[in-house]
Design a protein around this motif. Structure first.
Motif, PDB file in Angstrom:
ATOM      1  N   LYS A  81       0.830  -1.212   0.000  1.00 16.63           N
ATOM      2  CA  LYS A  81       0.000   0.000   0.000  1.00 16.63           C
ATOM      3  C   LYS A  81       0.862   1.259   0.000  1.00 16.63           C
ATOM      4  N   ILE A  84       2.415   1.931  -3.370  1.00 20.16           N
ATOM      5  CA  ILE A  84       1.418   2.509  -4.282  1.00 20.16           C
ATOM      6  C   ILE A  84       1.201   3.980  -3.951  1.00 20.16           C
ATOM      7  N   SER A  85       1.013   4.281  -2.667  1.00 16.18           N
ATOM      8  CA  SER A  85       0.696   5.641  -2.240  1.00 16.18           C
ATOM      9  C   SER A  85       1.876   6.596  -2.401  1.00 16.18           C
ATOM     10  N   MET A  89       1.899   7.059  -6.897  1.00 22.84           N
ATOM     11  CA  MET A  89       1.200   8.349  -6.866  1.00 22.84           C
ATOM     12  C   MET A  89       2.137   9.502  -7.225  1.00 22.84           C
ATOM     13  N   THR A 247       6.393  12.205  -2.779  1.00 23.81           N
ATOM     14  CA  THR A 247       5.574  12.551  -3.939  1.00 23.81           C
ATOM     15  C   THR A 247       5.812  13.977  -4.422  1.00 23.81           C
ATOM     16  N   PHE A 329      -4.706   2.589  -6.723  1.00 24.79           N
ATOM     17  CA  PHE A 329      -4.666   3.325  -5.467  1.00 24.79           C
ATOM     18  C   PHE A 329      -6.011   3.218  -4.741  1.00 24.79           C
ATOM     19  N   ASN A 333      -6.794   1.562  -1.062  1.00 28.46           N
ATOM     20  CA  ASN A 333      -7.073   2.496   0.031  1.00 28.46           C
ATOM     21  C   ASN A 333      -8.551   2.691   0.355  1.00 28.46           C
ATOM     22  N   THR A 398     -10.044  10.568  -4.122  1.00 26.42           N
ATOM     23  CA  THR A 398      -8.700   9.979  -4.192  1.00 26.42           C
ATOM     24  C   THR A 398      -7.681  10.746  -3.359  1.00 26.42           C
ATOM     25  N   PHE A 402      -5.677   9.837   0.147  1.00 25.00           N
ATOM     26  CA  PHE A 402      -4.212   9.897   0.171  1.00 25.00           C
ATOM     27  C   PHE A 402      -3.722  10.665   1.395  1.00 25.00           C
TER      28      PHE A 402
END
Length: 446
Positions: A81, A84-85, A89, A247, A329, A333, A398, A402
């Protein structure tokens, strides 16, 4: 000397392959804006369904599986997870930043008075919900979650507008897209500043050096995409180690992406004239070093470079982001166990009110203020349409999820997600209903 192909011959186009029977309809399918939102919605519903099914424990547990590598004393291990985040992202924010730069240089935002409207609306759509949330949660356990209510989900908002097709003016789509892009940039800045950790200056210096190297590569004319990808990955790891949320790397690199073309149309046509001027080479020559082959390779490079790097990246990345990264995502999540007992929870109520009420109020108030200060509004973009768009901006799905993963304690995350779901459903239904009614009234008046 070989005969030139007759005019209108199939030689004037690329060879046909059987796979084109699939790719042509698929290309048409992917051009429909609403599809991205539909895919995202499907995976969201699937995640919620699985999280409330007999397989909930296995489904939620798989995302916590550790994955990574160790290099000497350095360890890069985190859950699926988190990869991915934090990792995938970054590509989303990179694309958002590229789109923002293109809008600033080539699009509607290049006109300061036009840009002021969307930027002001975005600022209001971030500031008012955050202030309202802090007012409702002041001194309570969920106070640190103020950043989660600032975000607008670009995919769902644009997808909702796509459902209305030609019923709404193009100016509303441009306004909402610009607002959402600025909103996303603001959200990631909030993540980097408000939810970062203690800074590791050595890693931060390494990231800064990496950015300088990327800038020098562009300055001297290096155009090898693999080299830029390698540099970007190195910068990402350095930023990740620095204590700032990684990010932000996507935002900075996206804003550094050039929007100018290397090869002009005139130069391309002259190069293509060289290709036409050279006769076909001997098919028995195996070296491929003939003059016509060299001209073809030159034409290939020239055709590619007539598109600016920002445009090429946008074309290449957008389908992957829309149909892979964002749904993945959401799938990782959005899985939250639903409980009727959480409906009255203070965090759930605060999140819902901030999105459903704070977003439209903030957008409309700052839009009005911008107009009073000299911003320009397209004549067809009336206040009824702006109200509908402001309500749709309450779909924070989304990006809100996040930020929630960073802002809320594990004991509050489910209540926050429930508030996000309810606010997004309400905003989508109310915004679409209002816009449908407004456009129907206008069509009747005509």
């Amino acid at each position: 000397m070989p005969e030139a192909p007759q005019e209108g011959s199939d030689f004037a186009r690329l060879p046909h392959e059987s796979v084109h029977r699939l790719t042509k309809p698929l290309a048409w399918f992917l051009r429909i804006e609403a599809v991205a939102a539909a895919v995202l919605l499907f995976f969201t519903i699937a995640a919620v369904g699985l999280a409330n099914s007999p397989w909930a424990e296995a489904f939620l547990g798989v995302w916590e599986t550790p994955l990574g590598l160790r290099v000497g004393s350095q360890e890069f291990v985190r859950s699926i997870k988190d990869w991915i985040s934090d990792g995938l992202m970054t590509l989303f924010f990179f694309l958002v930043a590229v789109e923002l730069k293109r809008e600033l240089v080539l699009g509607e935002l290049r006109h300061p008075r036009m840009a002021a409207l969307s930027v002001s609306a975005a600022l209001g759509g971030m500031a008012v919900p955050a202030a309202l949330y802090l007012l409702l949660q002041s001194g309570q356990a969920g106070e640190a979650g103020w950043g989660a209510v600032m975000a607008t989900d670009t995919a769902f908002v644009i997808g909702c507008l796509a459902l209305l097709r030609s019923r709404i003016p193009q100016s509303l789509r441009i306004f909402m897209l610009s607002l959402a892009i600025v909103d996303d940039i603001g959200a990631i800045l909030v993540v980097a500043i408000g939810y970062g950790h203690h800074l590791a200056w050595s890693a931060l210096v390494a990231a800064a050096v990496g950015l300088v190297v990327v800038r020098l590569m562009a300055h001297v004319g290096i155009r090898s995409m693999p080299l830029y990808i390698l540099a970007g990955i190195s910068i990402w790891f350095a930023v990740d180690r620095s204590g700032i949320h990684a990010t932000i790397t996507g935002v900075v690199l996206g804003l550094m992406t050039p929007t100018g073309r290397w090869v002009s149309d005139e130069r391309l046509y002259r190069i293509l004239d060289r290709v036409v001027a050279h006769p076909a080479g001997n098919n028995n020559e195996g070296s491929g070093a003939t003059q016509d082959r060299q001209s073809l390779r030159l034409a290939e490079t020239a055709a590619r470079e007539t598109l600016a790097p920002a445009e090429r990246i946008q074309i290449a990345l957008h389908p992957w982001i829309a149909y892979c990264v964002m749904p993945l995502f959401a799938f990782a999540n959005a899985g939250v166990p639903l409980s009727m007992g959480d409906l009255g929870d203070a965090v759930t109520v605060a999140v819902f009110v901030s999105f459903a009420l704070g977003k439209p109020v903030g957008i409309l108030a700052f839009t009005w203020l911008a107009l009073r200060l000299g911003a320009v509004k397209p004549p067809e973009l009336d206040w009824k349409l702006l109200v509908g768009g402001g309500i749709l901006a309450g779909i924070g799905f989304t990006m809100a999820l996040f930020i929630s993963n960073l802002a809320f304690d594990k004991s509050l995350i489910n209540q926050a997600k429930l508030g996000i779901f309810l606010a997004s459903l309400f905003s989508a239904a109310a915004g679409l209903t209002l816009l449908f009614w407004v456009t129907r009234q206008k069509s009747r008046a005509l």
